[in-house]
Structure formats: C-alpha cells, structure tokens
Design a protein around this motif. Structure first.
Motif, mmCIF file in Angstrom:
data_model
loop_
_atom_site.group_PDB
_atom_site.id
_atom_site.type_symbol
_atom_site.label_atom_id
_atom_site.label_comp_id
_atom_site.label_asym_id
_atom_site.label_seq_id
_atom_site.Cartn_x
_atom_site.Cartn_y
_atom_site.Cartn_z
ATOM 1 N N TYR A 160 0.605 -1.064 -0.020
ATOM 2 C CA TYR A 160 0.189 -0.259 -0.352
ATOM 3 C C TYR A 160 0.985 1.293 -0.050
ATOM 4 O O TYR A 160 0.581 2.188 -1.247
ATOM 5 C CB TYR A 160 -0.778 0.351 1.063
ATOM 6 N N ILE A 163 2.234 2.248 -3.412
ATOM 7 C CA ILE A 163 1.160 2.482 -4.060
ATOM 8 C C ILE A 163 1.114 4.149 -3.762
ATOM 9 O O ILE A 163 0.997 5.102 -4.588
ATOM 10 C CB ILE A 163 0.094 1.554 -4.692
ATOM 11 N N PRO A 234 -9.010 17.128 -1.902
ATOM 12 C CA PRO A 234 -9.539 16.250 -2.572
ATOM 13 C C PRO A 234 -8.580 15.292 -3.453
ATOM 14 O O PRO A 234 -8.337 14.611 -4.324
ATOM 15 C CB PRO A 234 -10.580 16.790 -3.700
ATOM 16 N N GLU A 241 -7.150 7.334 2.406
ATOM 17 C CA GLU A 241 -7.800 6.456 3.243
ATOM 18 C C GLU A 241 -8.601 4.739 2.354
ATOM 19 O O GLU A 241 -8.524 3.812 3.568
ATOM 20 C CB GLU A 241 -8.139 6.617 4.834
ATOM 21 N N SER A 242 -9.503 5.666 1.483
ATOM 22 C CA SER A 242 -10.476 4.271 1.406
ATOM 23 C C SER A 242 -9.863 2.925 0.918
ATOM 24 O O SER A 242 -10.550 2.047 1.037
ATOM 25 C CB SER A 242 -11.730 4.483 1.524
ATOM 26 N N GLU A 243 -8.741 3.827 -0.029
ATOM 27 C CA GLU A 243 -8.034 2.636 -0.539
ATOM 28 C C GLU A 243 -6.536 2.127 -0.292
ATOM 29 O O GLU A 243 -6.518 0.756 -0.189
ATOM 30 C CB GLU A 243 -7.860 3.732 -1.952
ATOM 31 N N LEU A 244 -6.223 2.795 0.110
ATOM 32 C CA LEU A 244 -5.101 2.705 0.535
ATOM 33 C C LEU A 244 -4.559 2.271 2.559
ATOM 34 O O LEU A 244 -3.371 2.155 2.682
ATOM 35 C CB LEU A 244 -3.605 2.972 -0.124
ATOM 36 N N THR A 245 -4.981 2.883 2.985
ATOM 37 C CA THR A 245 -5.941 2.146 4.260
ATOM 38 C C THR A 245 -5.073 3.827 5.043
ATOM 39 O O THR A 245 -5.739 4.369 5.245
ATOM 40 C CB THR A 245 -4.884 1.600 5.303
ATOM 41 N N PRO A 326 -15.132 14.942 -2.188
ATOM 42 C CA PRO A 326 -15.236 13.752 -2.780
ATOM 43 C C PRO A 326 -13.644 13.623 -3.614
ATOM 44 O O PRO A 326 -12.873 14.322 -3.982
ATOM 45 C CB PRO A 326 -15.879 12.874 -3.863
ATOM 46 N N ARG A 327 -12.844 12.017 -2.931
ATOM 47 C CA ARG A 327 -11.188 12.654 -3.796
ATOM 48 C C ARG A 327 -11.417 12.303 -5.243
ATOM 49 O O ARG A 327 -12.262 11.725 -5.459
ATOM 50 C CB ARG A 327 -10.274 11.239 -2.988
ATOM 51 N N LEU A 328 -10.115 12.897 -5.973
ATOM 52 C CA LEU A 328 -10.578 12.006 -7.647
ATOM 53 C C LEU A 328 -9.250 10.879 -8.027
ATOM 54 O O LEU A 328 -9.141 10.496 -6.872
ATOM 55 C CB LEU A 328 -9.888 13.864 -8.520
ATOM 56 N N ARG A 329 -9.533 11.005 -8.468
ATOM 57 C CA ARG A 329 -9.090 9.387 -8.716
ATOM 58 C C ARG A 329 -7.381 9.670 -10.047
ATOM 59 O O ARG A 329 -7.120 11.110 -10.272
ATOM 60 C CB ARG A 329 -9.418 8.149 -10.490
ATOM 61 N N MET C 131 -15.688 7.308 -1.382
ATOM 62 C CA MET C 131 -15.027 8.514 -1.905
ATOM 63 C C MET C 131 -14.349 9.581 -1.641
ATOM 64 O O MET C 131 -14.149 9.855 -2.556
ATOM 65 C CB MET C 131 -16.374 8.851 -2.948
ATOM 66 N N GLY C 132 -14.155 9.456 -0.477
ATOM 67 C CA GLY C 132 -13.092 10.566 0.242
ATOM 68 C C GLY C 132 -13.810 11.806 1.235
ATOM 69 O O GLY C 132 -13.379 12.622 1.017
ATOM 70 N N GLY C 133 -15.195 12.030 0.308
ATOM 71 C CA GLY C 133 -15.562 12.849 1.117
ATOM 72 C C GLY C 133 -16.216 11.960 2.207
ATOM 73 O O GLY C 133 -16.835 11.540 2.737
#
Lengths: 362, 160, 375
Positions: A160, A163, A234, A241-245, A326-329, C131-133
């Motif tokens: 993680y 990445i 963002p 956090e929600s993707e890579l802890t 929200p976060r961008l990709r 989504m990060g929000g």
C-alpha cells in the motif's frame, strides 16, 4: 532597543549589533542561528498543534458535530494530549524494511517545510532570510518533501505504501509546475522575486486587486495546485484512506508518524502564508487609495495580525475544500493538471505579461 | 470549435457544482445551533429512554416484594439461545398437594439477543423490559442475574 | 458477455502485484477479503474470500422453532432487519394459510420502507466516505438517527428489532408513530437536497462514477444481480412490483430502472428509491386501519411437510427464503438466497481493467453487507 509592533527592523538590528559588539563574529553568527532555530521550532510546534485542533473543530462544525471537547475547555488541550500519546508510543520496526531510509524519510519531509518557512516574512523586518530569489527558493525547497514521501513509501516494504508513494510522486511533479507558473504570473507583475519587495509593492493595493483578472486566475490555480502539493483535500491520493488504508505512512508509528502528520499541517501553513504574501499582500494592511481615514485605521492594526489573518483565511479555505469534496482518481488528477490548469496558466502568464507591458494593471 | 466551447463549459459547470457543495458545508459551519451531538456522560441526568426500550429483561415486583412468575418454564423453552434458566422448587400446600414455585429465575444478560420472545410468551406477564442500558462490567459473571428478588413470593391472584 | 480484459504481460519478471484488501480494510465495510492483483494502479483480477463472518445461520435455524428463527434473520442483513423478518413471516403465513389483519400489512409495509430509507442512508454515508468525502458520512448518520429514534420508540431497539412474528407483530405501534414518521418525512425531504448538492451533482463524483464498472443487462441477469444494483443495469426485478406482498398492490410507486449500468446509475437508483419510499409511506401513513396487531396463531407453529419459498425486496435486492419442512416445529432445511452474495459475484468481472479507486467506488455502489454474504 527600539521595539515596535509595526516595524521589527530596528529591534532585530539592535540585537544583531549587541551580539556582534560583545562576541567574535563567528560566535555571534552561531548564536544568531541558534536563536532563530529555536524560535522557529517553538513556532512550528505551536502552529502545528493549533492547526490540528483548528482542523478538527472546523470539520466538526461542518459535519454538525462539536469536535474535541474533553481535554480542557472546548478541548483546546486535545492536540497536546495526542502529541504526548504519540511521543510515548512504541516505534515499530518493520522486518525487511530499509532501516536507514525508513528512519530518514520523516526528517526529510519535516526539514523541507522547515527550510521553506524561513523565507516567509511575517511582518516588516521579521523574517529569517530575505533572499532576492525568495520565491524560487521556496519552490525549490518545498518540493524536497516529496523525496521524503517517496522514501517512506519505498522503504517501508509495504505494498500500500509503495502505491501511495508512487501516486504522490506523479502528483507532486505535475502540480509543482502549476504552483511555479502561477507564482511566475505574479513575479511578472511585481518585477521581483524578493519577498520583502513583493510585500512592499502591495502597499497601495494587493496584487490580487492590482492584477485583477489574471491575478485572480493565478490565485485560484495556486490554491488548487498547492492543495494538491500538500497532499490534502480532494487530492489526498497518497494516503487515500478508503483505498490504501494510510498510503505512504501506513507503517509509521509514534513520533515518526507525528512528523508526517505535523509536516502536512506545516506545509499547509506554508502554502497558505505564501499565498497570503504573494496574492493578498502579506502583512500589508488593506488600503484603498484615496481613503485616507480608512487607510489610517487599517494601518493601526499590527502587521502580524494582518499576516496571520490572511493565512488563517486561506487555511480555512483549504480545510473547506477537504471536508466537502470527494477524492479524485489518479488519472483525473493528472488530467486536471495537464489539460486544465497548465494551459490556463500558460495563457494567463501571457495575458499578465501583455497587461504589464501595456500598463493595464492598477 | 464545439469542443473548444465544451472545454470552457466543463470548467464552468465543474466549478459551479463544487461551489454548490461548498455552500452546504459552509452553511452548516456557520449554523452551530444545528449540531446534533449528544454529550453522553454529561446528559445522563436528563437522558430518558423510551418506555419500550429493550435494555434488559426484568421481573417487576410489587411493593410487598411479590412477583407474577409461576415458574412454568415457558420462557426457558422459548428462549432461542438459552439465556434463561429456571430452577423450580416444590412446596407443600395446606391440602397436602405439592405445588411448584419458582426458586431462581436465572437470566444471562451476556447471552441475550433481545428478541423479546420470553416476554411475549409469558402466560402471566411476569417479565418486562427494563430501560437500564449501562451494562458494562469488568467481570462477566456479574451479567448473570437472578430476576426474582430474594424472599419474594408469588402474587396471590396469580397462584390461584 | 463483455470480453475479459487481458493485459499484456511482457516478461516473466513482471509478476502480479497482489494486495489484500481486507479482512481489515476501511473500504470493505466489514470482514470481506479481496485478493487483488494489480498492474500498477490497474486491477487485473480479483478474488473475493468469503466466510470471515460465517456463523452458520442456516444451520442454526434448523434447531430453532419458527418464531425463534426471526431473531436470527435480523443478523444477516442487519441494515434491513425488518425486511428479513418479513420474509420469514410471510413464508410461515403462506405455508399455514393464515390471513393476517390489514393493519399488520400496513404497518409492515411502512416499517419496511422506513428500514429501506435507513439502509440507503447508511449506504450513502459509506459511499461518500469511500469516495473520500468524509462529511457525507456524518450527514447520512445524522438523518438515519431520526429513523432509528422512531424505531426505538416503537420497537425498543435501533438495529436488530425482531419486531415481526409469524402472524403479526410483537406489539402494536407506538401512539406517536404516525406523527413522528410524518415529521421525519418532512425533515428528510429537505435534507435529501443537501445530499444531492454535496455529492450527486459534484463534478468529481460524476467523473469518478460515470461509465465506471458497467454491467450489461444480460450480465446482470446471468449473475443474478437484483435490487437497485440490478435495476441500474436495466433489469426490472422489483419484487414489490412483480410479486407484491404486504400492501404494495394498493400503493402507487414507480420501479426505478436505469439502463446505463454504471456506478452512477446504481447510485442514482438508490437516491431515487429513498424518495420513492417516502412516497409509499406518505400514501399509507394516514390510512392504517384499526384492528388487531396479530392474527390468532397456535402456540406451537408446525409447518405442513413440503417445500416453501418466499421472496421479498430487501434494501439490497431480492431476499429469498427456502424451507423444507417435515411437519415438525423446526424446519428440516433452511436456505437464504441473499442479495449481497449474488452482487458480490460480479465484482471480479466488473472491476477488471479499472483502477484501485474505481474498485472502491464499484464496491461502494454495490452496497455489500458482509454478514449478508457469509450468513
């Protein structure tokens, strides 16, 4: 020793003179450096702790909560308690981690922001170094932080983290451009890279008003790009956090984690203070040409309050971004930079140059 | 040319949608009276649970220390996970017959899933929900409770 | 079926980069383990490992009587506990050919829809968080709290209610129930606008969901996707419309179907379902007929020997209950067809070629409840 809250030049010079008169030049220099170092360390600690608290309260109020309210009145000692907790926590050593780089990374991150802040003028005559290439120095030094993040991700031997570090690398290399170019726009208007001269140049109007449309666009671009550069809001892909802890600092604990944590807030403070200095006049009060009485009232407010007020405003904006979007990709993040911010920025520089040439600014 | 305008329309719409979002969070930031947090340990005095709140199973007793439990054991058979154990006792009636009464109504709170079947099926309405919810203890044996109070007896009109 | 994307592997040294998402991971909302093999940021394949929270509910049901089974179904899909209860109750009533009072049907329908709103609110929270929000999370929970308060007042508990019994209800609704529900609907109609402003219309959210994780209608049917997820792909599968139970025949509501099949369609489906649920409740709440809150049932319920199946529309999709009875008071065999399990099966297929961030977004849009998968 003439001390004035409006002008620190004579105060600083008198200390300087006192030291050089009583000590050999070498020792005087060493003592001066030590004093400045200690002052910055204390300043760092206070600002870092305050910003962590402020962020918690701001996000809590945005989320219909009250935020920290247990330690001390309104929870003001919460961050101090957290800091003590982090100090006492065990430093976990990871098997197969690159020990040297793993231990080095947090220091690089924090030193980068430490070095950059030294060029920022807090009030008239109150800055550590006044380079004549101040802006260039800040851009150069603040981008060193990414080295620390890359090292942290690489050396912790965690997938993680790797990445996260790679994302951070791509992100900062791209956004560094926009930060630089939006500052270049103002350099064209100001005609200097020296921070003190830039601030003095805004005595009769901040650059965001003087350079109207292109300066405003540059300000917005700077705000977006610098938010990305500090891995916040963002754009927090490096620690998503929600993707890579926790991204690049997944494996860090205790005080080393605190370094990353503090560096994030200090970077935020740094970019906010640069935005305040370059676009909003730094410690310069708000002046409207022609309104003598109004200007006199504004002058009465000490420059330090002006400076911290503007910085706090921009920090608040950045917190507002973070707790709304929200976060961008990762590919969208790079699209935003290369397809939107960079072309706009380049055109903006041309417009600004043309405007300065024709004398269309105020 | 169309795509050229599309480019700027995208930027405009994007920024507009972002500002709409910021308006929401900004409005809540500046309206602290909408905060919904309940500050729990401080508001214990004023905190009132709803009448039907399922905190624990209790056996209501009258002022004379009388309950309604006959010790029939229907709650025990209906409990899906064995949280209730009934220990019966036999007493000699004046007419020489033996009559069973409740000795101990043991209730394992730690195993209870609050399904409510014991209360629903009780033929004499001896059980009820209690509103107590602060059950945290350091020793789990404390969660095993005896519902009929010591020295209590069955209510007269139930036993007849 | 869509062709599975095979990324070219250049040489033997380019091994697959495996990461374990879960069993402890912020975006899996529980103990689901996804073994993801990556090429850079791109997901090559994915293997879900279930069973971390398997409690053997189906087996446990075999030793429980039918009223006792109800409380176990709460614990499968804990976010739509009422609806799970409803499935078992309907099955028992169907098998025994018991006619439940009208009042019970009305109350069950209203409570089901309230439960669906609560579940979708929590889904919206976690979707926003994935989504990060993070702010979404608190707004959703704040509004869900209002429903939970209504539940607590009437049924005594907030999450696992065990409110329905075969033949009726545990107890009658609280006298304030109707008033509170009306207050809530008025409140939530205002607040759902915030949801749209904050997340639905947001350009970042639109970019991240539009055209991401597309499932065609054929795939949705062959994978057995149901609920808002399946209806996002154009598969009209609303049990409430096609096999009505409760009083769904008597109310006017639309089945929300979108044909895009992407993450955004699934998102908007759920948002619209919340509004549709509010419409259903508004039509029913003033018309609850008077009467008993339970039908006369025998003390010991024994189903006649045979096989029974009943399905309901839970917040996640179609929940089926299958019982084989040998005439005893406990079922001989019990099987739940849970929606999350079928929806999970598509995840590998959908997420191939996506980025890690897309995988999280797709997972969030499917709205898994892990105990529902493992049971």
């Amino acid at each position: 020793m003439a001390f004035s809250i409006y002008d620190f030049t004579s105060f600083n010079q008198s200390i300087d003179k006192l030291l050089y008169d009583s000590l050999p030049p070498f020792w005087a220099l060493i003592i001066e450096m030590t004093i400045i170092g200690v002052v910055f360390l204390l300043f760092y600690a206070v600002v870092g702790l305050f910003l962590v608290y402020a962020e918690r309260k701001v996000c809590a109020f945005m989320q219909n909560r009250v935020g920290p309210n247990r330690v001390g009145p309104y929870g003001i000692f919460q961050t101090i308690a957290d800091f003590i907790k982090l100090l006492m926590k065990e430093l976990i050593y990871i098997k197969n981690a690159d020990k040297l780089l793993f231990n080095l990374a947090p220091f690089i991150v924090i030193i980068a922001s430490f070095m950059a802040i030294s060029a920022v003028p807090f009030a008239k005559g109150l800055h550590a170094i006044d380079f004549d290439i101040g802006i260039l120095y800040v851009i150069a030094v603040s981008s060193l932080g990414v080295v620390g993040i890359l090292l942290a991700g690489w050396s912790s031997n965690n997938k993680y983290s790797l990445i996260g570090a790679m994302r951070s690398g791509a992100q900062i290399v791209s956004y560094e451009l926009s930060v630089g170019l939006s500052l270049v726009t103002i350099i064209i208007l100001a005609g200097t890279m020296q921070f003190s001269a830039i601030v003095e140049g805004q005595a009769n109007g901040w650059f965001i008003f003087k350079g109207h449309i292109p300066a405003f666009i540059a300000f917005v671009v700077f705000l977006i790009a610098s938010t990305a550069e500090t891995n916040r809001g963002p754009f927090d892909l490096a620690e998503a956090e929600s993707e890579l802890t926790a991204g690049f600092h997944t494996e860090y604990s205790g005080i080393k984690f605190a370094f990353f944590f503090l560096a994030e807030y200090m970077n935020m403070f740094l970019v906010a203070s640069i935005a305040a200095t370059v676009f909003l006049g730094g410690w310069m009060p708000f002046h409207v040409s022609g309104w003598g009485g109004f200007n006199a009232v504004m002058d009465f407010i000490p420059p330090l309050i002006w400076y911290f007020g503007k910085t706090a405003f921009i920090i608040f904006l950045m917190m507002w971004f973070k707790w709304t979007f929200p976060r961008l990709r990762i590919d969208q993040l790079l699209t935003l930079e290369w397809k939107y911010l960079l072309p706009i920025n380049l055109v903006n520089i041309l417009v600004m140059a043309f405007m300065v040439l024709m004398g269309w600014h105020f | 040319m169309n795509s050229f305008f599309q480019y700027f329309a995208d930027i405009f719409n994007g920024v507009k949608s972002l500002l709409t979002g910021m308006k929401v969070t900004g409005r809540y930031f500046f309206s602290p009276w909408e905060i919904v947090t309940q500050q729990y340990p401080e508001n214990r005095k004023t905190l009132k649970m709803y009448d039907r709140f399922k905190g624990e199973v209790i056996m209501p007793h009258t002022a004379n220390n009388e309950h309604r439990c006959t010790g029939c054991g229907i709650c025990e058979t209906n409990c899906p996970n064995g949280s209730i154990e009934i220990i019966q006792d036999k007493i000699d009636m004046p007419d020489g017959k033996k009559k069973r009464i409740i000795d101990k109504h043991i209730y394992h709170l730690s195993m209870c899933t609050f399904c409510g079947l014991c209360i629903k099926t009780c033929p004499s309405d001896a059980l009820a929900w209690g509103q107590e919810f602060e059950h945290a203890v350091f020793d789990r044996t404390k969660l095993t409770k005896i519902l009929n109070k010591p020295g209590s007896s069955i209510l007269k009109d139930i036993s007849e | 079926m869509k062709e599975v994307i095979n990324l070219p592997v250049k040489n033997i040294e380019e091994e697959e980069y495996h990461i374990n998402m879960g069993p402890q991971h912020p975006s899996t909302h529980g103990v689901l383990r996804l073994v993801v093999s990556l090429q850079g940021e791109i997901v090559k394949s994915l293997k879900p490992h279930c069973g971390y929270i398997h409690r053997g509910i189906e087996k446990m049901c075999e030793k429980d009587t039918y009223p006792q089974i109800i409380h176990l179904t709460d614990r499968m899909d804990y976010l739509s506990a009422h609806i799970n209860n409803h499935a078992v109750c309907l099955l028992v009533e169907k098998a025994l050919e018991v006619e439940v009072p009208e009042r019970v049907k009305y109350i069950r329908t209203i409570v089901d829809e309230l439960n669906r709103i609560a579940s979708h609110q929590l889904w919206w929270c976690s979707f926003g968080m994935d989504m990060g929000g993070l702010t979404c999370f608190f707004y959703g929970l704040r509004d869900r709290e209002k429903i939970l308060d209504i539940f607590e007042e009437s049924f005594g508990s907030r999450l696992l209610h065990s409110y329905y019994t075969p033949g009726g209800l545990m107890m009658d609704i609280h006298p304030d129930f109707q008033k509170n529900v009306k207050v809530f609907i008025k409140y939530f109609r205002k607040k759902i606008k915030d949801y749209d402003d904050l997340l639905s219309g947001n350009v970042i959210m639109q970019l991240r969901t539009k055209g991401v994780g597309v499932i065609s209608k054929e795939d949705a049917i062959s994978f057995g996707m149901t609920g808002p997820t399946g209806r996002g792909s154009g598969f009209s599968c609303d049990v409430r419309k096609h096999h009505p139970y409760g009083v769904y025949e008597k109310v006017q509501f639309n089945e929300i179907v979108r044909t895009e099949g992407d993450t955004l369609a699934r998102y908007l489906n759920r948002m619209d379902e919340m509004r549709e649920s509010m419409n259903i409740i508004e039509q029913l709440i003033d018309n609850i007929p008077a009467g008993d809150y339970t039908a006369k049932m025998k003390a010991v319920i024994k189903l006649p020997a045979g096989e029974y199946f009943q399905r309901v529309e839970s917040a996640r999709g179609e929940l089926g209950v299958y019982v084989v009875s040998d005439g005893n008071k406990t079922p001989f065999r019990m099987k739940f067809r849970t929606p999350s399990f079928s929806n999970l099966s598509t995840l590998d297929y959908v997420s191939r070629g996506c980025k890690i961030a897309d995988l999280v977004a797709i997972g969030a849009s499917m709205d898994y409840v892990i105990p529902d998968i493992d049971r």
